[in-house]
Scaffold this motif. Structure first.
Motif, short mmCIF file in Angstrom:
data_model
loop_
_atom_site.label_atom_id
_atom_site.label_comp_id
_atom_site.label_asym_id
_atom_site.label_seq_id
_atom_site.Cartn_x
_atom_site.Cartn_y
_atom_site.Cartn_z
N SER A 11 29.58 48.92 82.86
CA SER A 11 29.65 48.53 84.26
C SER A 11 31.07 48.36 84.76
O SER A 11 31.29 48.25 85.96
CB SER A 11 28.87 47.24 84.47
OG SER A 11 29.47 46.20 83.76
N ARG A 12 32.05 48.35 83.88
CA ARG A 12 33.41 48.09 84.36
C ARG A 12 34.22 49.36 84.57
O ARG A 12 35.34 49.29 85.06
CB ARG A 12 34.13 47.14 83.41
CG ARG A 12 34.40 47.67 82.04
CD ARG A 12 35.00 46.60 81.16
NE ARG A 12 35.53 47.19 79.95
CZ ARG A 12 36.20 46.54 79.05
NH1 ARG A 12 36.46 45.25 79.21
NH2 ARG A 12 36.65 47.15 77.98
N VAL A 13 33.68 50.52 84.25
CA VAL A 13 34.37 51.79 84.48
C VAL A 13 33.37 52.78 85.09
O VAL A 13 32.31 53.02 84.53
CB VAL A 13 34.92 52.39 83.16
CG1 VAL A 13 35.54 53.76 83.41
CG2 VAL A 13 35.90 51.45 82.50
N ARG A 14 33.76 53.33 86.25
CA ARG A 14 32.94 54.38 86.86
C ARG A 14 33.85 55.49 87.36
O ARG A 14 34.82 55.23 88.06
CB ARG A 14 32.11 53.82 88.01
CG ARG A 14 31.08 52.82 87.55
CD ARG A 14 29.97 52.53 88.56
NE ARG A 14 30.31 52.52 89.95
CZ ARG A 14 30.40 51.40 90.70
NH1 ARG A 14 30.24 50.21 90.16
NH2 ARG A 14 30.67 51.49 91.98
N VAL A 15 33.52 56.71 87.00
CA VAL A 15 34.18 57.90 87.53
C VAL A 15 33.10 58.62 88.32
O VAL A 15 32.05 58.94 87.77
CB VAL A 15 34.76 58.77 86.41
CG1 VAL A 15 35.37 60.04 86.99
CG2 VAL A 15 35.79 58.00 85.59
N GLN A 16 33.35 58.83 89.61
CA GLN A 16 32.29 59.33 90.48
C GLN A 16 32.86 60.13 91.64
O GLN A 16 34.03 59.97 92.00
CB GLN A 16 31.48 58.16 91.02
CG GLN A 16 32.30 57.20 91.88
CD GLN A 16 31.59 55.91 92.21
OE1 GLN A 16 30.94 55.32 91.35
NE2 GLN A 16 31.71 55.47 93.46
N GLN A 17 32.02 60.97 92.25
CA GLN A 17 32.43 61.69 93.46
C GLN A 17 32.24 60.84 94.71
O GLN A 17 32.98 60.98 95.67
CB GLN A 17 31.66 63.00 93.59
CG GLN A 17 32.10 64.04 92.59
CD GLN A 17 31.55 65.40 92.93
OE1 GLN A 17 30.57 65.56 93.64
NE2 GLN A 17 32.19 66.43 92.38
N PRO A 64 35.28 64.51 81.38
CA PRO A 64 34.17 63.55 81.26
C PRO A 64 34.06 62.97 79.85
O PRO A 64 34.20 63.68 78.86
CB PRO A 64 32.93 64.38 81.62
CG PRO A 64 33.47 65.49 82.47
CD PRO A 64 34.83 65.81 81.90
N GLY A 65 33.81 61.70 79.78
CA GLY A 65 33.70 61.00 78.51
C GLY A 65 35.06 60.50 78.05
O GLY A 65 35.24 59.30 77.84
N MET A 66 36.01 61.39 77.90
CA MET A 66 37.36 60.99 77.49
C MET A 66 38.01 60.11 78.55
O MET A 66 38.68 59.13 78.22
CB MET A 66 38.24 62.22 77.24
CG MET A 66 39.66 61.86 76.84
SD MET A 66 40.78 63.27 76.80
CE MET A 66 40.25 64.07 75.30
N THR A 67 37.81 60.46 79.80
CA THR A 67 38.42 59.69 80.88
C THR A 67 37.91 58.25 80.89
O THR A 67 38.69 57.30 80.96
CB THR A 67 38.15 60.37 82.24
OG1 THR A 67 38.64 61.70 82.19
CG2 THR A 67 38.80 59.61 83.38
N GLU A 68 36.59 58.09 80.82
CA GLU A 68 36.00 56.75 80.82
C GLU A 68 36.46 55.94 79.62
O GLU A 68 36.76 54.75 79.75
CB GLU A 68 34.47 56.85 80.84
CG GLU A 68 33.90 57.41 82.13
CD GLU A 68 33.86 58.94 82.20
OE1 GLU A 68 33.27 59.47 83.15
OE2 GLU A 68 34.42 59.62 81.31
#
Length: 159
Positions: A11-17, A64-68
């Motif tokens: 819940s503390r990291v979100r990568v989204q459009q 994706p994945g690595m960034t989070e």
């Protein structure tokens, strides 16, 4: 008491459009915790001018994945340095226009000094360590944005 390094990771990291609502995100972050005495936020936005050129649009890409995981490690490090109650990073990807929100960093602590320092630490590391790639659309054509020396200098103060 600071947030344990691995608690609440999803819940503390979100990568989204999608865009985010600052007020709603802050309300969720501080909900139910009467120990929160300070909330510090940073919102980064797309500028219409960069390095002397007009910017019509920006495209943000990530791994994706690595960034989070990278962002989660940055928050973990902040949790070891300051008594953070909670932290949140939302980073947008995809096509963006000038004035669009790109990133939100929010930190809750008992006291403002810790909250300000932790928020600044997270954004300084995020700007230099997280795997994002930015491409700007300018009158001269598309160009990839290189890392800035000033971002590296900001990061050096934390080492």
């Amino acid at each position: 008491m600071s947030l344990p390094a691995r608690e609440g990771k999803a819940s503390r990291v979100r990568v989204q459009q999608e865009d985010f609502d600052l007020s709603g995100e802050v309300a969720r972050l501080r909900a139910g915790n009467p120990k929160v005495g300070a909330v510090v936020t940073f919102v980064g936005t797309v500028r219409d001018l960069n390095e002397g050129s007009h910017v019509a649009a920006m495209e943000l890409e990530h791994y994706p994945g690595m960034t989070e995981q990278s962002i989660d490690r940055i928050i973990d490090e902040a949790c070891t340095r300051w008594p953070i109650h909670d932290a949140l990073v939302i980073h947008r990807v995809g096509p963006l226009l000038p004035r669009d929100q790109i990133v939100l960093v929010a930190v809750t602590c008992a006291h403002r000094g810790d909250a300000f320092a932790a928020c600044e630490f997270i954004i300084d590391y995020l700007k230099t360590e997280a795997p994002f790639w930015k491409k700007e659309e300018t009158p001269a054509g598309a160009r990839w944005v290189d890392a800035r020396v000033s971002d590296d200098e900001a990061l050096d103060k934390w080492k």
